[in-house]
Design a protein around this motif. Structure first.
Motif, mmCIF file in Angstrom:
data_model
loop_
_atom_site.group_PDB
_atom_site.id
_atom_site.type_symbol
_atom_site.label_atom_id
_atom_site.label_comp_id
_atom_site.label_asym_id
_atom_site.label_seq_id
_atom_site.Cartn_x
_atom_site.Cartn_y
_atom_site.Cartn_z
ATOM 1 N N GLU A 1 0.815 -1.213 0.000
ATOM 2 C CA GLU A 1 0.000 0.000 0.000
ATOM 3 C C GLU A 1 0.849 1.264 0.000
ATOM 4 O O GLU A 1 0.420 2.309 -0.489
ATOM 5 C CB GLU A 1 -0.921 0.009 1.223
ATOM 6 N N ARG A 2 2.062 1.180 0.552
ATOM 7 C CA ARG A 2 2.897 2.373 0.723
ATOM 8 C C ARG A 2 4.038 2.474 -0.272
ATOM 9 O O ARG A 2 4.644 3.530 -0.404
ATOM 10 C CB ARG A 2 3.449 2.406 2.159
ATOM 11 N N TYR A 3 4.357 1.378 -0.961
ATOM 12 C CA TYR A 3 5.453 1.397 -1.925
ATOM 13 C C TYR A 3 4.993 0.750 -3.230
ATOM 14 O O TYR A 3 4.256 -0.233 -3.217
ATOM 15 C CB TYR A 3 6.663 0.622 -1.386
ATOM 16 N N SER A 4 5.457 1.295 -4.331
ATOM 17 C CA SER A 4 5.126 0.716 -5.642
ATOM 18 C C SER A 4 6.091 -0.437 -5.922
ATOM 19 O O SER A 4 7.126 -0.267 -6.567
ATOM 20 C CB SER A 4 5.233 1.790 -6.734
ATOM 21 N N LEU A 5 5.755 -1.607 -5.398
ATOM 22 C CA LEU A 5 6.617 -2.779 -5.514
ATOM 23 C C LEU A 5 5.869 -3.902 -6.209
ATOM 24 O O LEU A 5 4.678 -4.105 -5.957
ATOM 25 C CB LEU A 5 7.056 -3.258 -4.126
ATOM 26 N N PRO A 6 6.555 -4.645 -7.053
ATOM 27 C CA PRO A 6 5.912 -5.839 -7.620
ATOM 28 C C PRO A 6 5.696 -6.883 -6.535
ATOM 29 O O PRO A 6 6.581 -7.119 -5.705
ATOM 30 C CB PRO A 6 6.917 -6.320 -8.669
ATOM 31 N N GLU A 7 4.537 -7.496 -6.519
ATOM 32 C CA GLU A 7 4.216 -8.446 -5.454
ATOM 33 C C GLU A 7 5.163 -9.636 -5.445
ATOM 34 O O GLU A 7 5.459 -10.188 -4.377
ATOM 35 C CB GLU A 7 2.770 -8.927 -5.611
ATOM 36 N N ASN A 8 5.687 -10.025 -6.626
ATOM 37 C CA ASN A 8 6.579 -11.190 -6.656
ATOM 38 C C ASN A 8 7.955 -10.913 -6.067
ATOM 39 O O ASN A 8 8.788 -11.806 -5.955
ATOM 40 C CB ASN A 8 6.721 -11.726 -8.088
ATOM 41 N N LYS A 9 8.206 -9.663 -5.674
ATOM 42 C CA LYS A 9 9.452 -9.311 -4.993
ATOM 43 C C LYS A 9 9.355 -9.566 -3.486
ATOM 44 O O LYS A 9 10.356 -9.595 -2.781
ATOM 45 C CB LYS A 9 9.768 -7.830 -5.257
ATOM 46 N N ILE A 10 8.126 -9.771 -3.001
ATOM 47 C CA ILE A 10 7.884 -9.858 -1.558
ATOM 48 C C ILE A 10 7.528 -11.289 -1.169
ATOM 49 O O ILE A 10 6.675 -11.926 -1.805
ATOM 50 C CB ILE A 10 6.747 -8.909 -1.139
ATOM 51 N N ASN A 11 8.165 -11.776 -0.122
ATOM 52 C CA ASN A 11 7.943 -13.133 0.382
ATOM 53 C C ASN A 11 7.543 -13.063 1.842
ATOM 54 O O ASN A 11 8.107 -12.284 2.610
ATOM 55 C CB ASN A 11 9.235 -13.953 0.259
ATOM 56 N N VAL A 12 6.576 -13.883 2.244
ATOM 57 C CA VAL A 12 6.132 -13.918 3.636
ATOM 58 C C VAL A 12 6.713 -15.145 4.325
ATOM 59 O O VAL A 12 6.551 -16.273 3.848
ATOM 60 C CB VAL A 12 4.599 -13.941 3.743
ATOM 61 N N THR A 13 7.429 -14.924 5.406
ATOM 62 C CA THR A 13 7.928 -16.019 6.248
ATOM 63 C C THR A 13 7.559 -15.698 7.691
ATOM 64 O O THR A 13 8.009 -14.695 8.254
ATOM 65 C CB THR A 13 9.462 -16.191 6.143
ATOM 66 N N TYR A 14 6.732 -16.516 8.291
ATOM 67 C CA TYR A 14 6.324 -16.288 9.674
ATOM 68 C C TYR A 14 7.473 -16.568 10.642
ATOM 69 O O TYR A 14 8.433 -17.272 10.312
ATOM 70 C CB TYR A 14 5.137 -17.182 10.029
ATOM 71 N N LEU A 15 7.345 -16.022 11.840
ATOM 72 C CA LEU A 15 8.315 -16.263 12.903
ATOM 73 C C LEU A 15 7.905 -17.499 13.709
ATOM 74 O O LEU A 15 6.906 -18.146 13.419
ATOM 75 C CB LEU A 15 8.410 -15.039 13.810
ATOM 76 N N ALA A 16 8.679 -17.810 14.743
ATOM 77 C CA ALA A 16 8.385 -18.947 15.612
ATOM 78 C C ALA A 16 8.716 -18.561 17.052
ATOM 79 O O ALA A 16 9.413 -17.574 17.303
ATOM 80 C CB ALA A 16 9.184 -20.177 15.187
ATOM 81 N N ALA A 17 8.219 -19.335 17.987
ATOM 82 C CA ALA A 17 8.497 -19.094 19.408
ATOM 83 C C ALA A 17 9.786 -19.787 19.815
ATOM 84 O O ALA A 17 10.126 -20.853 19.293
ATOM 85 C CB ALA A 17 7.343 -19.598 20.262
ATOM 86 N N ASP A 18 10.494 -19.178 20.753
ATOM 87 C CA ASP A 18 11.724 -19.765 21.274
ATOM 88 C C ASP A 18 11.516 -20.487 22.591
ATOM 89 O O ASP A 18 12.448 -21.084 23.129
ATOM 90 C CB ASP A 18 12.797 -18.681 21.461
ATOM 91 N N ILE A 19 10.313 -20.402 23.154
ATOM 92 C CA ILE A 19 10.036 -21.057 24.426
ATOM 93 C C ILE A 19 8.761 -21.878 24.316
ATOM 94 O O ILE A 19 7.921 -21.622 23.454
ATOM 95 C CB ILE A 19 9.908 -20.039 25.588
#
Length: 376
Positions: free
Chosen positions: A168-186
């Motif tokens: 929404e804030r930057y004119s970026l091609p969607e295929n440049k962006i990758n989603v990787t979720y985080l994980a818990a350490d405990i």
């Protein structure tokens, strides 16, 4: 035959380690670097301080670190001036396949477009853009961030919501962006030590309490709960309680119902989670939101805001509320106290949901990003 090189060299600029002893970004890079396959060679630049022995750095059999003792000699201005050239020298010493900075600014104090090898940037959130008057009134961080984002060959976002906000804030091609979720350490296995917990039933708040975190809203809701159930407490883990917070606690007559731990070890935190009635997470915006995931991993219920990335993490395993409604939050907190069977159901669902978030999955997806941009 695989086209992947036998050894992939990844350069990590460790700016974040110079800025904080512990934190979510530190843990993220520690987990990424430590879990790289042995066919990878990570290189990490670090600016150290005198009393930074408490900082935990990543471990990997092929890890090479280049450390500079910040203000290690006098005059300090000369040391600071030399530092950037020290890191520029090591950054140019090898041909790297990928450069993954830990933050938007670099220890070399250069712009990312100066580098001749592919750059991967992790974008955590759009908090500075959404709350500029509170967090970045002069726009310095936003300008740094924008330069980094535009210069990167690939971007990792830690949630779909962060990706949406970024687009929404930057004119970026969607295929440049990758989603990787985080994980818990405990998880709950750490929670059976001798550390103290409140001696009455309690709700738990974990983390910083900057304005968008909506801690004031939690206090207003909690005051309503106490008026009905004076046996309940609020346990707060995080920085010292500041003057404005102390004033509101006094006005609401809550001092007898609040217990505060400025710092908790992983084992103590895991126990505080498990022994609580629930974690309460009233934040109005998060790039991901680690505390709800930790709470589910440590077998307690989660009560959280229904906005930004938080529903992505909690799913149907928690009770979500409008963060602008103290009354709605108070009703949910009272409901949990009166319905232990529902709490048990949420704990079971949360424990199952937490298993979907693992560092192994995060690293595997990050490696896919590295391979997609690496020098052929």
């Amino acid at each position: 035959m695989s086209k992947e090189k036998k050894v992939m060299r990844i350069l990590y600029d460790g700016q974040v380690y110079a800025g904080q002893a512990t934190g979510g970004i530190n843990k993220y890079f520690n987990n990424i670097i430590s879990r790289l396959p042995e066919s990878f060679s990570p290189y990490l630049t670090i600016a150290t301080k005198y009393q930074n022995h408490e900082i935990t750095y990543p471990a990997h059999p092929n890890l090479k670190t280049f450390k500079y003792a910040r203000f290690g000699f006098r005059p300090g201005r000369l040391s600071y001036w030399i530092e950037k050239y020290y890191f520029r020298f090591f950054s140019g010493l090898y041909e790297f396949d990928v450069f993954h900075p830990s933050y938007y600014s670099l220890l070399t104090r250069q712009d990312l477009n100066k580098y001749q090898f592919p750059v991967v940037i992790t974008v955590w959130d759009m908090i500075d853009e959404i709350f500029p008057e509170q967090l970045d009134p002069y726009g310095n961080l936003r300008r740094q961030k924008q330069k980094a984002i535009v210069s990167a060959q690939a971007i990792i976002c830690i949630s779909e919501n962060t990706k949406k906000d970024l687009i929404e804030r930057y004119s970026l091609p969607e295929n440049k962006i990758n989603v990787t979720y985080l994980a818990a350490d405990i998880d709950s296995s750490l929670s059976y030590g001798s550390e103290p917990v409140p001696d009455r039933p309690y709700y738990l708040y974990v983390g910083h309490r900057t304005s968008y975190k909506n801690f004031d809203g939690l206090l207003l809701a909690f005051a309503k709960v106490v008026s009905v159930r004076p046996d309940i407490m609020l346990c707060v883990v995080g920085p010292y309680i500041n003057k404005a917070e102390a004033k509101l606690i006094a006005e609401l007559k809550l001092w007898d119902y609040v217990v505060h731990y400025e710092y908790a070890t992983d084992t103590h935190l895991a126990k505080l989670y498990r022994c609580s009635v629930a974690l309460v997470y009233p934040s109005k915006y998060e790039g991901f939101g680690i505390p709800p995931l930790e709470a589910m991993s440590c077998k307690t219920a989660v009560v959280a805001s229904n906005c930004s990335s938080i529903p992505e993490v909690v799913g149907e395993a928690g009770l979500l509320f409008d963060p602008d409604s103290a009354s709605e939050l108070a009703d949910i907190l009272l409901f949990l106290l009166d319905n232990p069977t529902e709490r048990d159901r949420l704990i079971a669902k949360g424990c199952q949901r937490s298993k979907a978030f693992t560092w192994e999955k995060t690293v595997a997806q990050t490696l896919d990003v590295y391979r997609s941009v690496s020098i052929k």
